[in-house]
Design an enzyme around this catalytic site. Sequence first.
Site, mmCIF file in Angstrom:
data_model
loop_
_atom_site.group_PDB
_atom_site.id
_atom_site.type_symbol
_atom_site.label_atom_id
_atom_site.label_comp_id
_atom_site.label_asym_id
_atom_site.label_seq_id
_atom_site.Cartn_x
_atom_site.Cartn_y
_atom_site.Cartn_z
ATOM 1 N N LYS A 169 0.840 -1.206 0.000
ATOM 2 C CA LYS A 169 0.000 0.000 0.000
ATOM 3 C C LYS A 169 0.869 1.248 0.000
ATOM 4 O O LYS A 169 1.638 1.479 0.933
ATOM 5 C CB LYS A 169 -0.889 0.041 1.258
ATOM 6 C CG LYS A 169 -1.885 1.197 1.184
ATOM 7 C CD LYS A 169 -2.459 1.566 2.531
ATOM 8 C CE LYS A 169 -1.930 2.862 3.077
ATOM 9 N NZ LYS A 169 -2.068 4.047 2.237
ATOM 10 N N CYS A 278 13.934 10.216 6.730
ATOM 11 C CA CYS A 278 14.054 9.642 8.082
ATOM 12 C C CYS A 278 15.459 9.849 8.642
ATOM 13 O O CYS A 278 15.616 10.126 9.825
ATOM 14 C CB CYS A 278 13.632 8.188 8.129
ATOM 15 S SG CYS A 278 13.870 7.274 6.633
ATOM 16 N N GLU A 380 10.292 14.348 16.081
ATOM 17 C CA GLU A 380 10.945 14.266 14.768
ATOM 18 C C GLU A 380 10.522 15.487 13.940
ATOM 19 O O GLU A 380 9.326 15.699 13.711
ATOM 20 C CB GLU A 380 10.514 12.983 14.047
ATOM 21 C CG GLU A 380 11.155 12.859 12.672
ATOM 22 C CD GLU A 380 10.831 11.541 11.948
ATOM 23 O OE1 GLU A 380 9.704 11.030 12.080
ATOM 24 O OE2 GLU A 380 11.720 11.048 11.238
HETATM 25 P P1 NDP Z 1 1.750 7.769 8.547
HETATM 26 O O1 NDP Z 1 2.420 6.822 9.452
HETATM 27 O O2 NDP Z 1 0.301 8.083 8.826
HETATM 28 O O3 NDP Z 1 1.805 7.253 7.020
HETATM 29 C C1 NDP Z 1 2.686 6.280 6.526
HETATM 30 C C2 NDP Z 1 1.901 5.171 5.808
HETATM 31 O O4 NDP Z 1 1.060 4.501 6.748
HETATM 32 C C3 NDP Z 1 0.960 5.680 4.708
HETATM 33 O O5 NDP Z 1 0.913 4.740 3.657
HETATM 34 C C4 NDP Z 1 -0.365 5.733 5.429
HETATM 35 O O6 NDP Z 1 -1.493 5.706 4.575
HETATM 36 C C5 NDP Z 1 -0.287 4.479 6.275
HETATM 37 N N1 NDP Z 1 -1.206 4.440 7.413
HETATM 38 C C6 NDP Z 1 -1.760 5.493 8.075
HETATM 39 N N2 NDP Z 1 -2.548 5.038 9.077
HETATM 40 C C7 NDP Z 1 -2.492 3.688 9.041
HETATM 41 C C8 NDP Z 1 -3.098 2.651 9.812
HETATM 42 N N3 NDP Z 1 -3.931 2.919 10.833
HETATM 43 N N4 NDP Z 1 -2.829 1.373 9.503
HETATM 44 C C9 NDP Z 1 -2.005 1.061 8.494
HETATM 45 N N5 NDP Z 1 -1.401 2.007 7.710
HETATM 46 C C10 NDP Z 1 -1.635 3.296 7.989
HETATM 47 O O7 NDP Z 1 2.567 9.091 8.544
HETATM 48 P P2 NDP Z 1 2.076 10.568 8.138
HETATM 49 O O8 NDP Z 1 1.926 10.582 6.667
HETATM 50 O O9 NDP Z 1 0.863 10.980 8.930
HETATM 51 O O10 NDP Z 1 3.297 11.458 8.623
HETATM 52 C C11 NDP Z 1 3.324 11.904 9.969
HETATM 53 C C12 NDP Z 1 4.736 12.009 10.486
HETATM 54 O O11 NDP Z 1 5.313 10.725 10.488
HETATM 55 C C13 NDP Z 1 5.703 12.855 9.683
HETATM 56 O O12 NDP Z 1 5.583 14.207 9.951
HETATM 57 C C14 NDP Z 1 7.015 12.279 10.113
HETATM 58 O O13 NDP Z 1 7.396 12.838 11.340
HETATM 59 C C15 NDP Z 1 6.692 10.815 10.292
HETATM 60 N N6 NDP Z 1 7.043 10.035 9.082
HETATM 61 C C16 NDP Z 1 8.238 9.423 9.057
HETATM 62 C C17 NDP Z 1 8.625 8.731 7.955
HETATM 63 C C18 NDP Z 1 9.948 8.071 7.902
HETATM 64 O O14 NDP Z 1 10.405 7.658 6.836
HETATM 65 N N7 NDP Z 1 10.596 7.922 8.994
HETATM 66 C C19 NDP Z 1 7.797 8.639 6.752
HETATM 67 C C20 NDP Z 1 6.529 9.301 6.880
HETATM 68 C C21 NDP Z 1 6.196 9.964 8.015
HETATM 69 P P3 NDP Z 1 -2.207 7.077 4.095
HETATM 70 O O15 NDP Z 1 -1.194 7.836 3.320
HETATM 71 O O16 NDP Z 1 -3.312 6.591 3.262
HETATM 72 O O17 NDP Z 1 -2.626 7.785 5.347
#
Ligand code: NDP
Length: 476
Positions: A169, A278, A380
């Site tokens: 996904k 990250c 972060e």
């Molecule tokens: P999320 O954790 O919400 O998103 C990452 C992935 O998880 C997306 O594909 C998202 O789908 C999916 N997801 C969201 N909720 C669920 C769930 N309940 N069950 C399974 N999958 C889920 O991160 P955010 O996009 O909200 O980002 C928020 C913060 O997270 C950022 O500001 C950053 O600090 C951190 N982050 C860190 C990353 C890294 O590489 N370390 C990468 C991304 C975020 P969908 O897009 O459809 O919501």
Amino acid sequence: MLMRIGGKDTEGVDRRWIDVMNPATGVLIDRVPSGTPDDVAHAVDAADAVSSTWKKKSMRERGIILFHAARLVREQHKDLAKILTMEQGKPLKEAIDEVRGFASILEFYAGISAHTTGEAIRLGPAGDCMVVHEPIGICGAIIPWNMPVLIMGWKIGPALLAGNTMVLKPASTTPLSSLKLAAILDKAGLPPGVLNVVTGSGESVGEAIVMHPLIKKISFTGDCTTGEKIRRLASGQLKDLSLELGGSDPMIVMDDAEIDKAVEGALRGRFYNAGQTCTAVKRLYVHEKISKIFVEKLRVRVESLKVGNGLEPGIDMGPMNSAGQRERIAGMVNEITDKCEGKILTGGCSLTGPSYDAGFFYHPTLVSDVSPGARLLTDEIFGPVLPLMSVPDLDTAIQEANRSRYGLGASVWTTNLATTKRVFDEVHAGIIWVNRHITVPPEIPFGGMNESGIGRENGSHALESYSRTKTLFLGW
Ligand code: NDP
């Protein structure tokens, strides 16, 4: 674009859609199906149907398909990079690097396919044992929007080479590059159903992947809170879990460092991908003997960054990926001014004007003298904001570097071997760079300590994590 299940494009059962916008312009670029748990179930059926055929192929045969896919990706890298820039926002040159990085990952795994072996253990009179690595089965991958192409490579490369099938996904803001890559992999000879991409929200598609009983391993990259939710959801079914949950990487610059090199390291380490990486530099500790000159040089370089639409030539930094991400960053910076927790040296607000108003642009920002409890240091910072602190000695730098709930990466900039050894031994992080930061080539294991997550991606370690051992005991 449509979802990709069983090697075919599909609208999904619900026929509802998610709009994909260009974060630099606010313009609609495409739409993808808003998938449901039923779509996940279909994808799992497709993955299950092909599982035993895929597993029976030799690792070398699977490696050859990955190798073909890498070649097609390299041939189409310009088109793929354009899609990535339009949905994610990063400058085209960074998008090209990322697409080539994806190809390198597939080439790396294709390359080790011929050398991957099991073990023979001789037990004397008790017998002999043969230990082989078997695939886990159907794996679920949930990827974020910050580096959707590279992170997709980190997950599919080892998983598919090991003989697993996968349901992936993408994030809802960046699904297009994943769909395009899945179609290329199919064209390279991947049997239909080995890799399925289901688009849709985290709550609907993401949770259905985590909860599906036939999916035996989940690999997730994203936010800590989401990771924790996934861990809880998966715990009832004893699934294998890999959670990469970000970091707050410290960069330590000692007084014997090559200053110009360290300035460039901090610039790239923090502002690459608009700070949405990250392993970005998220806290900078500079020895007080050089901090004045270092900070001044860095300020000049930060102010020279050209911010704009990543498709335009000469752009160094694009927009943030979404309005929500920009608000999150703006909130953290505003707290600094409201609570007098630091001094803004440059930036500190959104960019405004005709070229910026429709997008999610934020000024590259430097903040000095940040109070230890400020959210800018404890959370972060996923954006172009760098807090800088001056430190009197290495002891303090190490102590401050470890004052974090994360432990993904860290770097030290020095020419002294003893300093290097102390940082390597004492700083809590999965990777310590010396005179470098952010780079993670496919050969090295990648993953963090503490709240940065569990499991390792990349390298031969990831291949092991997508397989389990099976032993034949010969009691002669
Ligand atoms: P999320 O954790 O919400 O998103 C990452 C992935 O998880 C997306 O594909 C998202 O789908 C999916 N997801 C969201 N909720 C669920 C769930 N309940 N069950 C399974 N999958 C889920 O991160 P955010 O996009 O909200 O980002 C928020 C913060 O997270 C950022 O500001 C950053 O600090 C951190 N982050 C860190 C990353 C890294 O590489 N370390 C990468 C991304 C975020 P969908 O897009 O459809 O919501």
